[in-house]
Design a protein around this motif. Structure first.
Motif, short mmCIF file in Angstrom:
data_model
loop_
_atom_site.label_atom_id
_atom_site.label_comp_id
_atom_site.label_asym_id
_atom_site.label_seq_id
_atom_site.Cartn_x
_atom_site.Cartn_y
_atom_site.Cartn_z
N UNK A 100 21.32 24.45 35.63
CA UNK A 100 20.92 23.30 34.86
C UNK A 100 21.01 23.63 33.37
N UNK A 101 21.50 22.70 32.60
CA UNK A 101 21.68 22.87 31.17
C UNK A 101 20.35 22.70 30.44
N UNK A 102 19.98 23.67 29.60
CA UNK A 102 18.75 23.58 28.80
C UNK A 102 19.06 22.80 27.53
N UNK A 103 18.16 21.94 27.11
CA UNK A 103 18.35 21.12 25.91
C UNK A 103 17.36 21.54 24.84
N UNK A 104 17.85 21.57 23.60
CA UNK A 104 17.02 21.88 22.45
C UNK A 104 17.42 21.00 21.28
N UNK A 105 16.44 20.52 20.54
CA UNK A 105 16.71 19.85 19.27
C UNK A 105 16.82 20.94 18.22
N UNK A 106 17.84 20.85 17.39
CA UNK A 106 18.09 21.90 16.41
C UNK A 106 18.86 21.32 15.23
N UNK A 107 18.73 21.96 14.08
CA UNK A 107 19.54 21.59 12.92
C UNK A 107 20.93 22.19 13.10
N UNK A 108 21.95 21.44 12.74
CA UNK A 108 23.33 21.90 12.91
C UNK A 108 23.59 23.21 12.18
N UNK A 109 23.03 23.39 11.00
CA UNK A 109 23.28 24.60 10.22
C UNK A 109 22.77 25.85 10.94
N UNK A 110 21.74 25.71 11.76
CA UNK A 110 21.24 26.87 12.50
C UNK A 110 22.26 27.38 13.50
N UNK A 111 23.02 26.47 14.10
CA UNK A 111 24.05 26.89 15.05
C UNK A 111 25.11 27.71 14.32
N UNK A 112 25.42 27.31 13.09
CA UNK A 112 26.40 28.05 12.30
C UNK A 112 25.84 29.37 11.78
N UNK A 113 24.54 29.44 11.58
CA UNK A 113 23.91 30.61 10.97
C UNK A 113 23.57 31.72 11.95
N UNK A 114 23.31 31.36 13.19
CA UNK A 114 22.86 32.34 14.18
C UNK A 114 23.90 32.46 15.29
N UNK A 115 24.70 33.51 15.23
CA UNK A 115 25.79 33.71 16.17
C UNK A 115 25.35 33.77 17.62
N UNK A 116 24.15 34.30 17.89
CA UNK A 116 23.71 34.42 19.28
C UNK A 116 23.48 33.06 19.94
N UNK A 117 23.35 32.01 19.15
CA UNK A 117 23.21 30.67 19.73
C UNK A 117 24.51 30.20 20.38
N UNK A 118 25.62 30.83 20.00
CA UNK A 118 26.92 30.45 20.55
C UNK A 118 27.30 31.24 21.80
N UNK A 119 26.44 32.14 22.23
CA UNK A 119 26.69 32.91 23.45
C UNK A 119 25.43 32.94 24.32
N UNK A 120 24.94 31.77 24.73
CA UNK A 120 23.72 31.73 25.55
C UNK A 120 23.98 32.26 26.95
N UNK A 121 22.91 32.74 27.58
CA UNK A 121 23.03 33.28 28.94
C UNK A 121 23.15 32.18 29.99
N UNK A 122 22.78 30.96 29.62
CA UNK A 122 22.88 29.80 30.52
C UNK A 122 23.42 28.62 29.72
N UNK A 123 23.92 27.60 30.39
CA UNK A 123 24.43 26.43 29.67
C UNK A 123 23.35 25.75 28.81
N UNK A 124 23.75 25.36 27.60
CA UNK A 124 22.83 24.78 26.63
C UNK A 124 23.43 23.51 26.05
N UNK A 125 22.55 22.54 25.79
CA UNK A 125 22.91 21.31 25.08
C UNK A 125 22.09 21.30 23.80
N UNK A 126 22.78 21.43 22.66
CA UNK A 126 22.11 21.34 21.37
C UNK A 126 22.11 19.89 20.93
#
Length: 173
Positions: free
Chosen positions: A1-27
């Motif tokens: 199941x895909x985990x969902x999180x509300x987040x600012x777009x710039x955080x996705x660009x700033x934190x590389x580990x957000x782009x390699x989650x251990x499970x499917x994610x919906x930002x």
């Protein structure tokens, strides 16, 4: 199941580990935070203190903007912008990452304590009943002080949030 999180777009660009989650994610991104990427890219102001990190993050910001501007993604976003609180169809970045852009509307409900983007993050989390991801301790503290009924995870706890998280039942202790 895909985990969902509300987040600012710039955080996705700033934190590389957000782009390699251990499970499917919906930002889930309020549209205003997507617009903020353009301001950050075009501004002469540094995003990061370290010049090398700043160049890297600005490059990632540009890549994220290009992703949102791809014709199919742009069409999905534009459709969502036609109605307040409409969610875009999923914007697929990879097998494990998708974005959903929300036409969030700041109703000034929390305007005294939070800026407009922070308020849109709060309201999006509340409306969709999904947790926020944040890297700002002060923001997290203000959420708690204001008694805002939304779950928040610090960016440092991202893997925990993806793997286990805390359910609404856990919070009712």
């Amino acid at each position: 199941m895909r985990r969902r999180f509300v987040i600012e777009a710039v955080m996705v660009a700033s934190y590389g580990h957000l782009l390699v989650p251990s499970r499917p994610v919906d930002y889930v991104l309020p549209y205003s935070s997507v617009l903020e990427l353009y301001e950050m890219r075009d501004s002469g102001e540094p995003v990061m203190d370290n010049p090398e990190d700043d160049r890297h993050v600005k490059n990632k910001i540009s890549e994220l903007i290009e992703f949102f501007e791809e014709p199919l993604n742009r069409k999905k976003i534009e459709k969502a912008l036609q109605v307040p609180w409409r969610e875009s169809a999923p914007l697929l970045l990879s097998d494990t990452i998708q974005f959903t852009v929300v036409n969030a509307v700041d109703n000034a409900q929390y305007g005294e304590m939070f800026d407009p983007i922070e308020t849109e993050l709060i309201l999006t989390g509340m409306k969709l009943n999904i947790p926020l991801l944040s890297d700002q301790f002060e923001y997290e503290d203000r959420l708690i002080e204001a008694g805002v009924p939304v779950q928040v995870y610090d960016i440092e706890d991202f893997e925990f949030a993806v793997e286990e998280g805390i359910s609404a039942d856990d919070l009712r202790v």
